[in-house]
Design a protein around this motif. Structure first.
Motif, PDB file in Angstrom:
ATOM      1  N   LEU A  43       0.830  -1.206   0.000  1.00 38.21           N
ATOM      2  CA  LEU A  43       0.000   0.000   0.000  1.00 38.21           C
ATOM      3  C   LEU A  43       0.863   1.253   0.000  1.00 38.21           C
ATOM      4  O   LEU A  43       0.550   2.227  -0.680  1.00 38.21           O
ATOM      5  N   TRP A  44       1.959   1.255   0.735  1.00 32.90           N
ATOM      6  CA  TRP A  44       2.829   2.438   0.794  1.00 32.90           C
ATOM      7  C   TRP A  44       3.460   2.736  -0.559  1.00 32.90           C
ATOM      8  O   TRP A  44       3.561   3.888  -0.966  1.00 32.90           O
ATOM      9  N   ALA A  45       3.870   1.697  -1.250  1.00 29.38           N
ATOM     10  CA  ALA A  45       4.420   1.898  -2.594  1.00 29.38           C
ATOM     11  C   ALA A  45       3.338   2.441  -3.521  1.00 29.38           C
ATOM     12  O   ALA A  45       3.589   3.338  -4.339  1.00 29.38           O
ATOM     13  N   HIS A  46       2.128   1.913  -3.382  1.00 32.14           N
ATOM     14  CA  HIS A  46       1.046   2.386  -4.237  1.00 32.14           C
ATOM     15  C   HIS A  46       0.692   3.839  -3.935  1.00 32.14           C
ATOM     16  O   HIS A  46       0.416   4.612  -4.851  1.00 32.14           O
ATOM     17  N   LEU A  47       0.695   4.210  -2.676  1.00 29.75           N
ATOM     18  CA  LEU A  47       0.433   5.611  -2.325  1.00 29.75           C
ATOM     19  C   LEU A  47       1.466   6.536  -2.963  1.00 29.75           C
ATOM     20  O   LEU A  47       1.124   7.622  -3.441  1.00 29.75           O
ATOM     21  N   ALA A  48       2.721   6.112  -3.001  1.00 24.51           N
ATOM     22  CA  ALA A  48       3.771   6.911  -3.641  1.00 24.51           C
ATOM     23  C   ALA A  48       3.533   7.013  -5.147  1.00 24.51           C
ATOM     24  O   ALA A  48       3.698   8.088  -5.739  1.00 24.51           O
ATOM     25  N   VAL A  49       3.131   5.926  -5.771  1.00 21.34           N
ATOM     26  CA  VAL A  49       2.847   5.928  -7.208  1.00 21.34           C
ATOM     27  C   VAL A  49       1.661   6.843  -7.511  1.00 21.34           C
ATOM     28  O   VAL A  49       1.688   7.624  -8.469  1.00 21.34           O
ATOM     29  N   VAL A  50       0.621   6.768  -6.681  1.00 28.59           N
ATOM     30  CA  VAL A  50      -0.548   7.631  -6.875  1.00 28.59           C
ATOM     31  C   VAL A  50      -0.148   9.096  -6.692  1.00 28.59           C
ATOM     32  O   VAL A  50      -0.569   9.969  -7.463  1.00 28.59           O
ATOM     33  N   ALA A  51       0.673   9.375  -5.686  1.00 34.55           N
ATOM     34  CA  ALA A  51       1.128  10.757  -5.463  1.00 34.55           C
ATOM     35  C   ALA A  51       1.876  11.276  -6.685  1.00 34.55           C
ATOM     36  O   ALA A  51       1.668  12.414  -7.120  1.00 34.55           O
ATOM     37  N   TRP A  52       2.738  10.449  -7.258  1.00 35.67           N
ATOM     38  CA  TRP A  52       3.469  10.860  -8.458  1.00 35.67           C
ATOM     39  C   TRP A  52       2.498  11.089  -9.620  1.00 35.67           C
ATOM     40  O   TRP A  52       2.632  12.047 -10.375  1.00 35.67           O
ATOM     41  N   GLY A  53       1.517  10.206  -9.776  1.00 33.57           N
ATOM     42  CA  GLY A  53       0.539  10.356 -10.840  1.00 33.57           C
ATOM     43  C   GLY A  53      -0.250  11.653 -10.706  1.00 33.57           C
ATOM     44  O   GLY A  53      -0.445  12.372 -11.681  1.00 33.57           O
ATOM     45  N   VAL A  54      -0.685  11.961  -9.491  1.00 32.85           N
ATOM     46  CA  VAL A  54      -1.423  13.205  -9.261  1.00 32.85           C
ATOM     47  C   VAL A  54      -0.518  14.403  -9.534  1.00 32.85           C
ATOM     48  O   VAL A  54      -0.922  15.364 -10.190  1.00 32.85           O
ATOM     49  N   LEU A  55       0.715  14.344  -9.053  1.00 33.38           N
ATOM     50  CA  LEU A  55       1.661  15.436  -9.275  1.00 33.38           C
ATOM     51  C   LEU A  55       1.878  15.678 -10.764  1.00 33.38           C
ATOM     52  O   LEU A  55       1.884  16.818 -11.225  1.00 33.38           O
ATOM     53  N   SER A  56       2.025  14.614 -11.520  1.00 30.08           N
ATOM     54  CA  SER A  56       2.286  14.782 -12.951  1.00 30.08           C
ATOM     55  C   SER A  56       1.074  15.325 -13.696  1.00 30.08           C
ATOM     56  O   SER A  56       1.218  16.102 -14.645  1.00 30.08           O
ATOM     57  N   VAL A  57      -0.128  14.947 -13.264  1.00 25.69           N
ATOM     58  CA  VAL A  57      -1.339  15.459 -13.926  1.00 25.69           C
ATOM     59  C   VAL A  57      -1.570  16.917 -13.548  1.00 25.69           C
ATOM     60  O   VAL A  57      -1.866  17.753 -14.400  1.00 25.69           O
ATOM     61  N   VAL A  58      -1.407  17.240 -12.263  1.00 25.83           N
ATOM     62  CA  VAL A  58      -1.706  18.587 -11.781  1.00 25.83           C
ATOM     63  C   VAL A  58      -0.657  19.601 -12.239  1.00 25.83           C
ATOM     64  O   VAL A  58      -0.988  20.690 -12.701  1.00 25.83           O
ATOM     65  N   THR A  59       0.613  19.234 -12.123  1.00 29.60           N
ATOM     66  CA  THR A  59       1.674  20.199 -12.435  1.00 29.60           C
ATOM     67  C   THR A  59       2.234  20.038 -13.841  1.00 29.60           C
ATOM     68  O   THR A  59       2.909  20.939 -14.334  1.00 29.60           O
ATOM     69  N   GLY A  60       1.998  18.898 -14.465  1.00 26.84           N
ATOM     70  CA  GLY A  60       2.533  18.666 -15.802  1.00 26.84           C
ATOM     71  C   GLY A  60       3.978  18.195 -15.812  1.00 26.84           C
ATOM     72  O   GLY A  60       4.585  18.094 -16.873  1.00 26.84           O
ATOM     73  N   VAL A  61       4.543  17.891 -14.647  1.00 27.90           N
ATOM     74  CA  VAL A  61       5.914  17.405 -14.598  1.00 27.90           C
ATOM     75  C   VAL A  61       5.969  16.049 -15.316  1.00 27.90           C
ATOM     76  O   VAL A  61       5.075  15.227 -15.172  1.00 27.90           O
ATOM     77  N   GLU A  62       7.007  15.861 -16.117  1.00 24.35           N
ATOM     78  CA  GLU A  62       7.127  14.621 -16.879  1.00 24.35           C
ATOM     79  C   GLU A  62       7.886  13.564 -16.092  1.00 24.35           C
ATOM     80  O   GLU A  62       8.806  13.867 -15.336  1.00 24.35           O
TER      81      GLU A  62
END
Length: 115
Positions: A34-53
């Motif tokens: 679950l902790w790894a998945h939370l990190a992956v979700v955080a990265w996904g949200v960050l990339s969608v919201v900020t556009g970071v590649e």
């Protein structure tokens, strides 16, 4: 060698997206993930919201160009392999909503299974 690196980056990227969508269900069986998945979700949200590649996008694009192939399109990995291929571009927000619902459902199931 560059083409092999580009293909490995592409496969890793697809695996990352698959884990983003379904990793919450993996946590039903293996709680520690679950902790790894939370990190992956955080990265996904960050990339969608900020556009970071994603760094994998840069690695694949560089390796493809170094191998003499065409690089990724300007929008990156998602625009090159997913949008317009898996679903029409105008359904991007619907696809994002679907993945979000899937993640939330998997987390709700995780909580219910723990009780």
């Amino acid at each position: 060698m560059y083409r092999l690196l580009a293909d490995a980056a592409m496969v890793a990227h697809f695996a990352f997206l698959l884990y983003l969508a379904l990793g919450g269900f993996v946590a039903w069986r293996w709680r520690r993930t679950l902790w790894a998945h939370l990190a992956v979700v955080a990265w996904g949200v960050l990339s969608v919201v900020t556009g970071v590649e994603c760094p994998l996008t840069h690695v694949e694009d560089w390796a493809r160009r170094s191998a003499g192939q065409q690089g990724l399109t300007a929008g990156g990995f998602i625009d090159h392999y997913i949008e317009g291929v898996v679903y029409p571009e105008e359904y991007t927000n619907l696809a994002r909503l679907g993945v979000t619902v899937l993640i939330l459902f998997s987390y709700a199931g995780y909580v219910l299974r723990r009780q």
